[in-house]
Design a protein around this motif. Structure first.
Motif, mmCIF file in Angstrom:
data_model
loop_
_atom_site.group_PDB
_atom_site.id
_atom_site.type_symbol
_atom_site.label_atom_id
_atom_site.label_comp_id
_atom_site.label_asym_id
_atom_site.label_seq_id
_atom_site.Cartn_x
_atom_site.Cartn_y
_atom_site.Cartn_z
ATOM 1 N N VAL A 275 63.146 2.388 38.821
ATOM 2 C CA VAL A 275 61.840 2.749 38.283
ATOM 3 C C VAL A 275 60.740 1.830 38.807
ATOM 4 O O VAL A 275 59.601 2.261 39.038
ATOM 5 C CB VAL A 275 61.905 2.739 36.733
ATOM 6 C CG1 VAL A 275 62.179 1.350 36.198
ATOM 7 C CG2 VAL A 275 60.647 3.311 36.111
ATOM 8 N N ALA A 276 61.052 0.555 39.049
ATOM 9 C CA ALA A 276 60.052 -0.398 39.530
ATOM 10 C C ALA A 276 59.627 -0.071 40.957
ATOM 11 O O ALA A 276 58.426 -0.043 41.276
ATOM 12 C CB ALA A 276 60.596 -1.818 39.451
ATOM 13 N N LEU A 277 60.596 0.184 41.847
ATOM 14 C CA LEU A 277 60.249 0.499 43.227
ATOM 15 C C LEU A 277 59.602 1.870 43.350
ATOM 16 O O LEU A 277 58.779 2.095 44.236
ATOM 17 C CB LEU A 277 61.489 0.421 44.126
ATOM 18 C CG LEU A 277 62.107 -0.961 44.318
ATOM 19 C CD1 LEU A 277 63.129 -0.941 45.457
ATOM 20 C CD2 LEU A 277 61.047 -2.028 44.578
ATOM 21 N N HIS A 278 59.962 2.797 42.443
ATOM 22 C CA HIS A 278 59.316 4.114 42.461
ATOM 23 C C HIS A 278 57.831 3.973 42.120
ATOM 24 O O HIS A 278 56.967 4.569 42.782
ATOM 25 C CB HIS A 278 59.999 5.054 41.482
ATOM 26 C CG HIS A 278 61.374 5.462 41.908
ATOM 27 N ND1 HIS A 278 62.134 6.379 41.214
ATOM 28 C CD2 HIS A 278 62.136 5.073 42.963
ATOM 29 C CE1 HIS A 278 63.302 6.535 41.827
ATOM 30 N NE2 HIS A 278 63.316 5.742 42.883
ATOM 31 N N ALA A 279 57.521 3.194 41.089
ATOM 32 C CA ALA A 279 56.122 2.990 40.708
ATOM 33 C C ALA A 279 55.364 2.283 41.821
ATOM 34 O O ALA A 279 54.217 2.620 42.148
ATOM 35 C CB ALA A 279 56.045 2.188 39.409
ATOM 36 N N LEU A 280 56.016 1.306 42.441
ATOM 37 C CA LEU A 280 55.375 0.552 43.514
ATOM 38 C C LEU A 280 55.128 1.431 44.737
ATOM 39 O O LEU A 280 54.062 1.364 45.368
ATOM 40 C CB LEU A 280 56.255 -0.639 43.887
ATOM 41 C CG LEU A 280 55.660 -1.683 44.817
ATOM 42 C CD1 LEU A 280 54.353 -2.215 44.269
ATOM 43 C CD2 LEU A 280 56.657 -2.813 45.029
ATOM 44 N N THR A 281 56.092 2.259 45.080
ATOM 45 C CA THR A 281 55.920 3.180 46.213
ATOM 46 C C THR A 281 54.755 4.126 45.953
ATOM 47 O O THR A 281 53.924 4.362 46.842
ATOM 48 C CB THR A 281 57.211 3.985 46.437
ATOM 49 O OG1 THR A 281 58.291 3.088 46.724
ATOM 50 C CG2 THR A 281 57.053 4.958 47.594
ATOM 51 N N ASP A 282 54.665 4.655 44.733
ATOM 52 C CA ASP A 282 53.553 5.552 44.397
ATOM 53 C C ASP A 282 52.212 4.824 44.473
ATOM 54 O O ASP A 282 51.199 5.408 44.883
ATOM 55 C CB ASP A 282 53.752 6.129 42.995
ATOM 56 C CG ASP A 282 54.550 7.420 43.016
ATOM 57 O OD1 ASP A 282 54.828 7.932 44.118
ATOM 58 O OD2 ASP A 282 54.897 7.917 41.927
ATOM 59 N N ALA A 283 52.183 3.545 44.082
ATOM 60 C CA ALA A 283 50.932 2.785 44.143
ATOM 61 C C ALA A 283 50.460 2.635 45.586
ATOM 62 O O ALA A 283 49.273 2.800 45.883
ATOM 63 C CB ALA A 283 51.132 1.415 43.488
ATOM 64 N N ILE A 284 51.397 2.329 46.495
ATOM 65 C CA ILE A 284 51.033 2.169 47.906
ATOM 66 C C ILE A 284 50.577 3.504 48.493
ATOM 67 O O ILE A 284 49.554 3.582 49.179
ATOM 68 C CB ILE A 284 52.217 1.597 48.697
ATOM 69 C CG1 ILE A 284 52.526 0.178 48.221
ATOM 70 C CG2 ILE A 284 51.928 1.612 50.198
ATOM 71 C CD1 ILE A 284 53.789 -0.407 48.812
ATOM 72 N N LEU A 285 51.338 4.561 48.219
ATOM 73 C CA LEU A 285 50.966 5.882 48.722
ATOM 74 C C LEU A 285 49.612 6.315 48.172
ATOM 75 O O LEU A 285 48.798 6.920 48.886
ATOM 76 C CB LEU A 285 52.043 6.903 48.352
ATOM 77 C CG LEU A 285 53.406 6.736 49.032
ATOM 78 C CD1 LEU A 285 54.422 7.713 48.441
ATOM 79 C CD2 LEU A 285 53.292 6.942 50.545
ATOM 80 N N GLY A 286 49.363 5.994 46.913
ATOM 81 C CA GLY A 286 48.083 6.350 46.315
ATOM 82 C C GLY A 286 46.918 5.633 46.969
ATOM 83 O O GLY A 286 45.847 6.211 47.172
#
Length: 396
Positions: A275-286
């Motif tokens: 869940v942590a890396l998923h949120a982080l990946t979405d933040a970068i993509l965003g």
């Protein structure tokens, strides 16, 4: 198919004397530009590319103590090797140092080109999918005259067929190593590695160079370098946020921040449910306007079933680099009652930093509880929130 390993040779074995006419006795590769030594800038340009797996610097025998003073720290950095009397001999020394590692590809870079961009590097790597070699180059815009004696014009060249070569010059490692070994046995000095490749019968492609990817040779070049940096206001900072939640299911460990943490449950998801890396990946993509993780890695695609979420994070970092950006800092907050996170934070920072090719000092990982309120308080799942600050070329 992506290469498994990409090595970089940074050629810094010269004395840099031509750049000393401006009063500086410092060898040019260690001379600061806007406060940062040239060699440090060049090296960091490649360490910012996640696909790069090894970097070796070829230095002059008199400069053995200098690289340690640059303040560079990255697991991909190899011990510097001593170069030869010519650039060609120095590159061969770098290739010989890499030979035990047998990388798939090698990029050969002049230390004196500190303004190489992630896009140029990425374009060279991409071109190697279909060619033996590749180099960035710029079309010649001046009219070129040939003269036999330097006084009278003999002929005018067709500038449509002329290009100015830059670095990095990339090759399939085995082929260029073999070509360099053969070239070392003949009494001829080649001007660059692409010429050796051409002489060996390899196919070398051109990719677009960059006007700012200049080679700093003379004192006035350093003045231009300072102007390039001071004019870097074409960059802008963007911020993205990410949010993800996964429920628990029976198991014996959870993946958080790329670290396996023993627990009496695991997180449910199509991949490893980190869940942590998923949120982080979405933040970068965003931050770079590239949608979310589901756009790039749909849960309906079975190839991602059980996949390590570092794959997703590395992809997002690669998109930043390809666009000519850089990650400034990342911040992740994990909300759960259990397991306890604090002891695992340094390991999470290390995994994230290694995956993205950034320093752990740019990564914050925090944990908190919801005071036993809501579904996290009832230990039904874990929530993660993240933010990413990205520096990108101004798009307008």
């Amino acid at each position: 198919m992506r290469p498994k390993s990409i090595a970089v040779i940074i050629v810094a074995a010269g004395r840099g004397e031509r750049a000393s006419a401006g009063g500086s006795s410092e060898p040019k590769q260690y001379r600061p530009i806007a406060g940062v030594p040239m060699l440090a800038r060049t090296t960091r340009a490649f360490l910012a590319v996640p696909d790069v797996t090894h970097v070796v610097t070829v230095i002059h025998a008199d400069h053995a103590q200098r690289p340690a003073a640059l303040g560079l720290s990255d697991a991909r950095l190899m011990e510097p090797v001593t170069g030869g009397e010519t650039r060609q001999a120095s590159v061969l020394a770098g290739l010989q140092a890499l030979a035990p590692l047998r990388p798939d590809l090698v990029l050969i870079q002049d230390a004196a080109r500190p303004f190489v961009t992630p896009k140029v590097i990425g374009d060279v790597i991409e071109a190697l999918k279909h060619n033996d070699g590749a180099l960035p180059a710029l079309p010649i815009t001046d009219t070129i005259k040939r003269s036999a004696d330097g006084q009278q014009v003999t002929t005018t060249e067709d500038r449509n067929q002329l290009f100015a070569a830059q670095t990095p010059q990339g090759f399939r490692f085995g082929q260029i190593f073999s070509a360099h070994m053969r070239a070392s046995t003949i009494r001829r000095q080649f001007t660059d590695d692409a010429e050796i490749a051409e002489w060996a019968g390899l196919q070398v492609a051109l990719v677009p160079g960059d006007r700012n990817n200049i080679k700093l040779t003379h004192p006035e070049d350093f003045a231009r370098g300072e102007r390039i940096i001071s004019g870097d206001q074409a960059m802008e900072t963007r911020v993205g946020t990410g949010f993800d939640v996964h429920p628990f299911e029976p198991g014996n460990a959870v993946w958080l921040g790329g670290v396996r943490i023993p627990h009496d449950k695991k997180l449910k998801g199509h991949s490893d449910a980190d869940v942590a890396l998923h949120a982080l990946t979405d933040a970068i993509l965003g931050a770079i306007g590239e949608g979310d993780i589901g756009v790039h890695f749909p849960p309906s695609d079975m190839q991602w079933r059980g996949a390590a979420s570092t794959v997703f994070l590395k992809h997002a970092g690669g998109l930043v680099a390809k666009a000519g950006g850089r990650i400034v800092n990342l911040d992740v907050t994990i909300v759960c009652e259990a397991p306890r996170i604090a002891a695992h934070v340094p390991a999470m920072q290390a995994v994230i930093g290694e995956t993205l090719g950034i320093a752990t000092t740019r990564i914050a990982v925090k944990a908190t509880t919801s005071e036993q309120l809501g579904f996290t308080g009832r230990e039904e799942g874990i929530v993660a929130m993240a933010s990413a600050s990205i520096e990108m070329p101004r798009g307008d």
